[in-house]
Design an enzyme around this catalytic site. Structure first.
Site, mmCIF file in Angstrom:
data_model
loop_
_atom_site.group_PDB
_atom_site.id
_atom_site.type_symbol
_atom_site.label_atom_id
_atom_site.label_comp_id
_atom_site.label_asym_id
_atom_site.label_seq_id
_atom_site.Cartn_x
_atom_site.Cartn_y
_atom_site.Cartn_z
ATOM 1 N N VAL A 140 51.110 41.956 43.771
ATOM 2 C CA VAL A 140 50.649 43.270 43.328
ATOM 3 C C VAL A 140 49.313 42.955 42.668
ATOM 4 O O VAL A 140 49.276 42.423 41.563
ATOM 5 C CB VAL A 140 51.626 43.954 42.354
ATOM 6 C CG1 VAL A 140 51.015 45.233 41.803
ATOM 7 C CG2 VAL A 140 52.955 44.247 43.041
ATOM 8 N N PRO A 141 48.213 43.183 43.375
ATOM 9 C CA PRO A 141 46.920 42.603 42.992
ATOM 10 C C PRO A 141 46.199 43.312 41.848
ATOM 11 O O PRO A 141 45.102 43.835 42.005
ATOM 12 C CB PRO A 141 46.125 42.686 44.294
ATOM 13 C CG PRO A 141 46.672 43.899 44.975
ATOM 14 C CD PRO A 141 48.139 43.919 44.635
ATOM 15 N N CYS A 142 46.814 43.297 40.669
ATOM 16 C CA CYS A 142 46.172 43.928 39.518
ATOM 17 C C CYS A 142 44.894 43.187 39.120
ATOM 18 O O CYS A 142 44.060 43.743 38.407
ATOM 19 C CB CYS A 142 47.129 44.055 38.346
ATOM 20 S SG CYS A 142 47.849 42.517 37.803
ATOM 21 N N HIS A 143 44.720 41.977 39.632
ATOM 22 C CA HIS A 143 43.465 41.248 39.366
ATOM 23 C C HIS A 143 42.272 41.915 40.052
ATOM 24 O O HIS A 143 41.131 41.650 39.704
ATOM 25 C CB HIS A 143 43.587 39.781 39.793
ATOM 26 C CG HIS A 143 43.881 39.595 41.245
ATOM 27 N ND1 HIS A 143 45.163 39.660 41.756
ATOM 28 C CD2 HIS A 143 43.062 39.363 42.297
ATOM 29 C CE1 HIS A 143 45.120 39.468 43.059
ATOM 30 N NE2 HIS A 143 43.855 39.278 43.421
#
Length: 176
Positions: A140-143
């Site tokens: 889950v690419p919150c970066h």
């Protein structure tokens, strides 16, 4: 919201980003956490699932852990896991995480843009909170979420890791 699991298995490996904890329950992979040391990762897992019994199980999770460690080095390639992803969170968090999954590797989005995509333009702080609560680092690419001015803001697993992931994904996306 789904019922939190009573028992969670986990395994820990080392990657370019430090220690990586992979945890699974009956419904699938429920946590992927990054850090510098094993003990804080285990404590974070227990905090996220306070009623669950935690058991280290390198044998059961070894294949998925190795696949995930390889993926960390090539986050734009396909990831093959034996278990499905199962992120536990509120309905709003699930919506944010689902929308985040649509942001391609090598690209970024602002917190305010993400809130607009959800149809809730005033929910910028809530979007940031959902990013901070993300249980599935990297997948889950919150970066990929930045401030409106394009600057890097906080990241649950450290701003340095966020910068490293963004740079790696941009390099790989431009090479591909």
């Amino acid at each position: 919201m789904a019922r939190f699991p009573d028992h969670i298995r986990y395994s820990i490996g080392q990657c370019e980003l430090g220690s990586l904890l992979l945890a699974g329950c009956d419904t699938g992979i429920c946590a992927i956490l990054l850090g510098d040391d094993e003990q804080p990762l285990i404590a974070d897992l227990q905090r996220r699932f306070p009623r669950a019994q935690l058991t280290r199980d390198d044998a059961a999770l070894g294949s998925d852990l190795q696949s995930l460690l390889r993926y960390v080095d090539n986050p734009v390639g396909p990831l093959q896991l034996q278990q499905p992803l199962t992120a536990f969170g509120s309905d709003f968090q699930q919506q944010v995480w689902s929308e985040l999954a649509k942001v391609p590797a090598g690209q970024t989005v602002s917190y305010s843009e993400l809130a607009k995509r959800l149809g809730k333009p005033a929910a910028v702080r809530a979007v940031a909170g959902a990013c901070a609560a993300n249980p599935l680092a990297i997948l889950v690419p919150c970066h990929r979420v930045l401030r409106s001015d394009g600057g890097i803001s906080g990241y649950r697993w450290g701003v340095e890791r966020k910068q490293q992931l963004i740079e790696l994904e941009r390099q790989l996306a431009s090479a591909g």
